[in-house]
Design an enzyme around this catalytic site. Sequence first.
Site, mmCIF file in Angstrom:
data_model
loop_
_atom_site.group_PDB
_atom_site.id
_atom_site.type_symbol
_atom_site.label_atom_id
_atom_site.label_comp_id
_atom_site.label_asym_id
_atom_site.label_seq_id
_atom_site.Cartn_x
_atom_site.Cartn_y
_atom_site.Cartn_z
ATOM 1 N N ASP A 99 0.785 -1.185 0.014
ATOM 2 C CA ASP A 99 0.106 0.001 -0.063
ATOM 3 C C ASP A 99 0.848 1.230 0.116
ATOM 4 O OD1 ASP A 99 -2.245 -1.712 0.279
ATOM 5 O OD2 ASP A 99 -3.055 -0.677 2.054
ATOM 6 N N HIS A 244 3.633 -2.138 3.024
ATOM 7 C CA HIS A 244 3.639 -0.780 2.681
ATOM 8 C C HIS A 244 5.117 -0.817 1.870
ATOM 9 C CE1 HIS A 244 0.609 -0.834 5.825
ATOM 10 N NE2 HIS A 244 0.070 0.180 5.222
#
Length: 279
Positions: A99, A244
């Site tokens: 992400d 992430h």
Amino acid sequence: MKKDQLFTRRRALIAGAAVLGAAGAAGTARVLTDGQAVERSLPRSGPQASRALKPSAYRLQPLAGYGPPPHGAQSRTLVRHQPFMRVSGRGRTMVLTFDDGPDPHYTPEILRVLREYDVHAMFFVCGQMAAVNKNLLGEMADDGHVVGNHTWSHPLLTKLSRSEIRSEMERTSDVIEDACGESPAWFRAPYGEWNRAAYQIGAELGMEPMAWTIDTLDWSRPGTRTIVGTVQKQAAPGVVVLQHDAGGDRSQSVQAVRTYLPRLLDAGYHFVAPHRKNT
């Protein structure tokens, strides 16, 4: 992205198996399997977790209402009531997702590791980052990864109006389509916070909602060893791993992928990235 500001709320949302697509205390979750979206019991640890699952074409079938077809699309996208948080495939299938990117420093490093092991992943990108790093989106697409929509500025969607939600999603989809040649088929709500408007607008833009099963908490920089341990301990057929590749120092995240990926491959796991659905 200031995720620490929503740490407590986020933990409550994803605690246990009954969140983000799970069906209450029964321990079930929304799963893509054999061309259908179904409720399935979550795998437990032990021998059952390693049983081969049925093959899947990663197609979705009608389960809810429809949104209008996106511009140029031939079919309509279903309006879901909860996000997908698991997939089902042949054998020990897992999904890696990243992400908040793309980041010009950390994303290329992750792409190199994935390329080294011939693994495909899903990247849920933020429009603000994607707009200035379109070359990385093109690289993702060229390598066979799936590029998903993570909104423009990573806001809390439940605090926005419908028009603001649409703008966040639509602007990001436009950037992705421009860089990759096609609009995204998947979206993920920032902080894992969804509401009816997000599902409806996502469907109107031709996207399905994707959540996660394993939260590595890598954004909090708990240490490479901790991230690796979380993924290895919770690895099971069908799980979706959340990491992430932007939003801060992601050196631990990069090193964690470099460490656990060959171990999981040696253990018999393989990784898929569900592409555009066929309805």
